[in-house]
Design a protein around this motif. Structure first.
Motif, PDB file in Angstrom:
ATOM      1  N   ASN A  64      -9.574 -11.997   5.296  1.00  0.00           N
ATOM      2  CA  ASN A  64      -8.193 -11.993   5.773  1.00  0.00           C
ATOM      3  C   ASN A  64      -8.106 -12.127   7.291  1.00  0.00           C
ATOM      4  O   ASN A  64      -8.703 -11.341   8.032  1.00  0.00           O
ATOM      5  CB  ASN A  64      -7.530 -10.681   5.325  1.00  0.00           C
ATOM      6  N   ARG A  88      -1.768   5.789  -4.473  1.00  0.00           N
ATOM      7  CA  ARG A  88      -2.054   5.914  -3.045  1.00  0.00           C
ATOM      8  C   ARG A  88      -0.709   6.047  -2.353  1.00  0.00           C
ATOM      9  O   ARG A  88       0.159   5.187  -2.531  1.00  0.00           O
ATOM     10  CB  ARG A  88      -2.786   4.662  -2.580  1.00  0.00           C
ATOM     11  N   TYR A  91       1.343   0.090   9.793  1.00  0.00           N
ATOM     12  CA  TYR A  91       0.656  -0.838   8.896  1.00  0.00           C
ATOM     13  C   TYR A  91       0.366  -0.124   7.570  1.00  0.00           C
ATOM     14  O   TYR A  91      -0.097   1.013   7.566  1.00  0.00           O
ATOM     15  CB  TYR A  91      -0.659  -1.313   9.532  1.00  0.00           C
ATOM     16  N   TYR A 121       3.855  -4.087   1.125  1.00  0.00           N
ATOM     17  CA  TYR A 121       3.551  -4.525   2.493  1.00  0.00           C
ATOM     18  C   TYR A 121       2.637  -5.729   2.415  1.00  0.00           C
ATOM     19  O   TYR A 121       1.872  -5.877   1.461  1.00  0.00           O
ATOM     20  CB  TYR A 121       2.935  -3.395   3.318  1.00  0.00           C
ATOM     21  N   ASP A 171      -4.745   6.551   2.640  1.00  0.00           N
ATOM     22  CA  ASP A 171      -5.566   5.718   3.523  1.00  0.00           C
ATOM     23  C   ASP A 171      -5.179   6.005   4.971  1.00  0.00           C
ATOM     24  O   ASP A 171      -4.045   5.738   5.382  1.00  0.00           O
ATOM     25  CB  ASP A 171      -5.309   4.244   3.175  1.00  0.00           C
ATOM     26  N   HIS A 204      -6.735   4.567   7.449  1.00  0.00           N
ATOM     27  CA  HIS A 204      -6.953   3.276   8.101  1.00  0.00           C
ATOM     28  C   HIS A 204      -7.603   3.399   9.479  1.00  0.00           C
ATOM     29  O   HIS A 204      -7.190   2.746  10.442  1.00  0.00           O
ATOM     30  CB  HIS A 204      -5.649   2.469   8.173  1.00  0.00           C
ATOM     31  N   GLU A 218      -9.108   8.169   2.667  1.00  0.00           N
ATOM     32  CA  GLU A 218      -9.854   6.919   2.890  1.00  0.00           C
ATOM     33  C   GLU A 218      -9.922   6.563   4.368  1.00  0.00           C
ATOM     34  O   GLU A 218      -8.927   6.724   5.092  1.00  0.00           O
ATOM     35  CB  GLU A 218      -9.123   5.821   2.116  1.00  0.00           C
ATOM     36  N   GLU A 236     -14.427  -0.342   3.110  1.00  0.00           N
ATOM     37  CA  GLU A 236     -13.824  -1.652   2.859  1.00  0.00           C
ATOM     38  C   GLU A 236     -14.182  -2.662   3.950  1.00  0.00           C
ATOM     39  O   GLU A 236     -14.090  -3.861   3.713  1.00  0.00           O
ATOM     40  CB  GLU A 236     -12.296  -1.542   2.685  1.00  0.00           C
ATOM     41  N   ARG A 261     -16.500   1.825  -0.927  1.00  0.00           N
ATOM     42  CA  ARG A 261     -15.431   0.862  -1.238  1.00  0.00           C
ATOM     43  C   ARG A 261     -15.775  -0.606  -0.975  1.00  0.00           C
ATOM     44  O   ARG A 261     -14.923  -1.484  -1.146  1.00  0.00           O
ATOM     45  CB  ARG A 261     -14.193   1.235  -0.414  1.00  0.00           C
ATOM     46  N   HIS A 285     -12.434  -1.797  -2.940  1.00  0.00           N
ATOM     47  CA  HIS A 285     -11.279  -2.356  -2.256  1.00  0.00           C
ATOM     48  C   HIS A 285     -10.641  -3.419  -3.161  1.00  0.00           C
ATOM     49  O   HIS A 285     -11.359  -4.245  -3.721  1.00  0.00           O
ATOM     50  CB  HIS A 285     -11.806  -2.998  -0.967  1.00  0.00           C
ATOM     51  N   PRO A 335      -7.157  -5.141  -2.355  1.00  0.00           N
ATOM     52  CA  PRO A 335      -5.834  -5.514  -1.839  1.00  0.00           C
ATOM     53  C   PRO A 335      -5.490  -6.943  -2.243  1.00  0.00           C
ATOM     54  O   PRO A 335      -6.333  -7.658  -2.803  1.00  0.00           O
ATOM     55  CB  PRO A 335      -6.041  -5.434  -0.320  1.00  0.00           C
ATOM     56  N   ASP A 374      -5.347  -9.378  -0.402  1.00  0.00           N
ATOM     57  CA  ASP A 374      -6.089 -10.383   0.365  1.00  0.00           C
ATOM     58  C   ASP A 374      -7.500 -10.619  -0.161  1.00  0.00           C
ATOM     59  O   ASP A 374      -8.262 -11.378   0.439  1.00  0.00           O
ATOM     60  CB  ASP A 374      -6.097 -10.055   1.861  1.00  0.00           C
ATOM     61  N   GLU A 410      -9.075  -0.113  -6.849  1.00  0.00           N
ATOM     62  CA  GLU A 410      -7.760  -0.317  -6.201  1.00  0.00           C
ATOM     63  C   GLU A 410      -7.028  -1.496  -6.863  1.00  0.00           C
ATOM     64  O   GLU A 410      -7.639  -2.497  -7.229  1.00  0.00           O
ATOM     65  CB  GLU A 410      -7.959  -0.613  -4.712  1.00  0.00           C
ATOM     66  N   LEU A 458      -3.304 -10.216  11.041  1.00  0.00           N
ATOM     67  CA  LEU A 458      -3.109  -8.778  10.861  1.00  0.00           C
ATOM     68  C   LEU A 458      -2.566  -8.210  12.171  1.00  0.00           C
ATOM     69  O   LEU A 458      -2.687  -8.842  13.218  1.00  0.00           O
ATOM     70  CB  LEU A 458      -4.457  -8.148  10.485  1.00  0.00           C
TER      71      LEU A 458
HETATM   72  O1  LIG Z   1      -6.242  -1.783   0.589  1.00  0.00           O
HETATM   73  C1  LIG Z   1      -6.574  -1.076   1.527  1.00  0.00           C
HETATM   74  O2  LIG Z   1      -7.040   0.070   1.399  1.00  0.00           O
HETATM   75  C2  LIG Z   1      -6.435  -1.594   2.883  1.00  0.00           C
HETATM   76  O3  LIG Z   1      -6.713  -0.868   3.805  1.00  0.00           O
HETATM   77  C3  LIG Z   1      -6.012  -3.018   3.042  1.00  0.00           C
HETATM   78  C4  LIG Z   1      -6.629  -3.683   4.268  1.00  0.00           C
HETATM   79  O4  LIG Z   1      -5.994  -3.250   5.413  1.00  0.00           O
HETATM   80  C5  LIG Z   1      -6.529  -5.172   4.157  1.00  0.00           C
HETATM   81  O5  LIG Z   1      -7.346  -5.587   3.117  1.00  0.00           O
HETATM   82  C6  LIG Z   1      -6.928  -5.869   5.434  1.00  0.00           C
HETATM   83  O6  LIG Z   1      -7.021  -7.238   5.217  1.00  0.00           O
END
Ligand SMILES: O=C(O)C(=O)C[C@H](O)[C@H](O)CO
Ligand SMILES: [Mg+2]
Length: 403
Positions: free
Chosen positions: A37, A147, A159, A169, A211, A213, A237, A263, A284, A313, A315, A317, A340, A390
């Motif tokens: 991504n 989540r 984010y 999102y 998460d 992040h 996470e 991830e 992950r 992971h 998502p 993407d 996920e 991003l």
């Molecule tokens: O799915 C998740 O836990 C994420 O943190 C998503 C990520 O930020 C996303 O995949 C970044 O490209």
């Protein structure tokens, strides 16, 4: 079974995806997800210029040898671009091998360890009440695990939290990176209230995940882990960045809240210390970014020795190709934890027809030979690549921070 052709397909049905297709002399083909991504075209160039020429004429059945040929042979090891490219080759070759064996991939890996794969949903809201409504919706859809991410008073945009109610999102939502402003103190003071509210309304039976992040320092993450112990999270996470694996030791020493990370990892060496020291509970790293099944299987085996389970992971993407292969892996891997699930848009699902199904909070693996995901190339061609970035995050004084 010699490889006759290989090519990259870039398509943007709702968002950007990069797919590698490998075709053998017999006509059997396999596909792998090469999406990274926000850095998609770097993997495209790596594959087209440096990998595909090496594949033509190779025996498609020599998956292990091809992995080492690409990894060791490059001299320049690891890194997300290299490992996403190798991962795409590996997923495509496992797809071919399973098709040639006339077996669904999970059978080739060793057969079923479970009947179904528990998955968690994303529930986000601009405030706690909006987030609780999303939890309610997802519990009614059958999810056993959610989540939860909510807006924080005094922070304009976060984010991972949808901008409007009922929307998801989008990880990469603008051509150039949007800039957000972050306050750790406001977040730390607010977020335990979210878990208290979830437990009060939904009781103890649903699994709750969150998460961070990468936005905290180790001692801040330790404070959060301790504060949320009464709400017994399934996991916290990415509570800190993990370039320094010892950071997780500090967090671990202060809290019994389970920790998930990985991830952004792409190699067993990114998590070896974390696993061997039992500083984490879930790993992950997804199949596509972690060098494919051949490498992630080694991570999972190492993890199994130390009571660490998988929590891949998933998502939007990562394409349905990665998700489909993950569901086979999840069905087989002995030390599975959770998968996920951030549902793809309908148009993405049409471009990537697949046989996995969601039912009652779980994924059910399909029985089609291979990993069960294909690509409709004619439809894919209708959705050209669009640069998408991003965001970045800054502290209130302007310092660039993790997002
Ligand atoms: O799915 C998740 O836990 C994420 O943190 C998503 C990520 O930020 C996303 O995949 C970044 O490209
Ligand atoms: Mg995450």
């Amino acid at each position: 079974m010699k490889i006759q052709d290989a090519y990259v397909i870039v398509t943007s049905p709702g968002r950007n995806f990069v797919t590698l297709k490998i075709v053998t002399e017999s006509g059997t083909y396999g596909i792998g997800d090469a999406t990274l991504n926000g850095r998609e075209m770097a993997v495209v160039a790596y594959l087209e210029e440096h990998v595909i020429p090496l594949l033509i004429g190779r025996d498609a059945g020599r998956i292990e040898d091809t992995w080492h040929y690409l990894y060791r042979g490059a001299y320049w090891r690891r890194g997300p671009v290299t490992m996403a490219a190798i991962g795409a080759v590996d997923l495509a070759l496992w797809d071919i091998k399973a098709k040639a064996a006339d077996m669904p991939l999970y059978q080739l890996l060793g057969g079923r360890s479970r009947e179904r794969v528990m998955t968690y949903a994303h529930c986000t809201g601009s405030d706690i009440d909006a987030c609780l409504e999303e939890v309610d919706t997802h519990v009614k859809l059958g999810y056993r695990a959610v989540r939860v991410q909510a807006g924080v008073p005094g922070i304009a945009t976060i984010y991972g939290v949808a901008k409007r109610a009922g929307e998801r999102y989008e990880p990469a939502d603008s051509e150039l990176p949007a800039e957000h402003v972050w306050s750790t103190e406001k977040y730390l003071n607010h977020v335990p209230k979210l878990f208290a509210a979830v437990r009060e309304r939904f009781g103890d039976d649903i699994h709750v995940l969150h998460d961070v992040h990468h936005r905290l320092t180790p001692i801040e993450a330790a404070r959060l882990g301790k504060a949320v112990e009464p709400y017994h999270l399934f996991w916290l996470e990415d509570c800190v960045p993990a370039e320094n694996q010892q950071s997780l030791k500090l967090v671990r020493e202060h809290t019994t809240t389970p920790l998930a990370i990985g991830e952004v990892f792409n190699s067993i060496h990114d998590c070896r210390e974390l696993i061997e020291n039992q500083w984490i509970d879930y790993i992950r790293t997804p199949l596509s970014h972690g060098g494919g099944i051949t490498h992630v299987r080694r991570i999972a085996d190492l993890a199994s020795l130390y009571h660490v389970r998988t929590g891949f992971h998933g998502p939007t993407d990562l394409s349905p190709v990665c998700l489909g292969a993950a569901i086979h892996f999840d069905t087989w891997v002995p030390n599975f934890g959770i998968q996920e699930h951030m549902p793809h848009e309908a148009i993405t699902d049409r471009v990537f027809p697949h046989d996995y199904r969601f039912e009652d909070g779980h994924f059910l693996v399909g029985e089609t030979p291979g990993h069960g995901v294909d690509i409709d190339e004619a439809l894919a061609a209708k959705y050209p690549y669009k640069r998408a970035s991003l965001p970045v995050n800054r502290l209130e004084d302007g310092t660039l921070w993790h997002w």
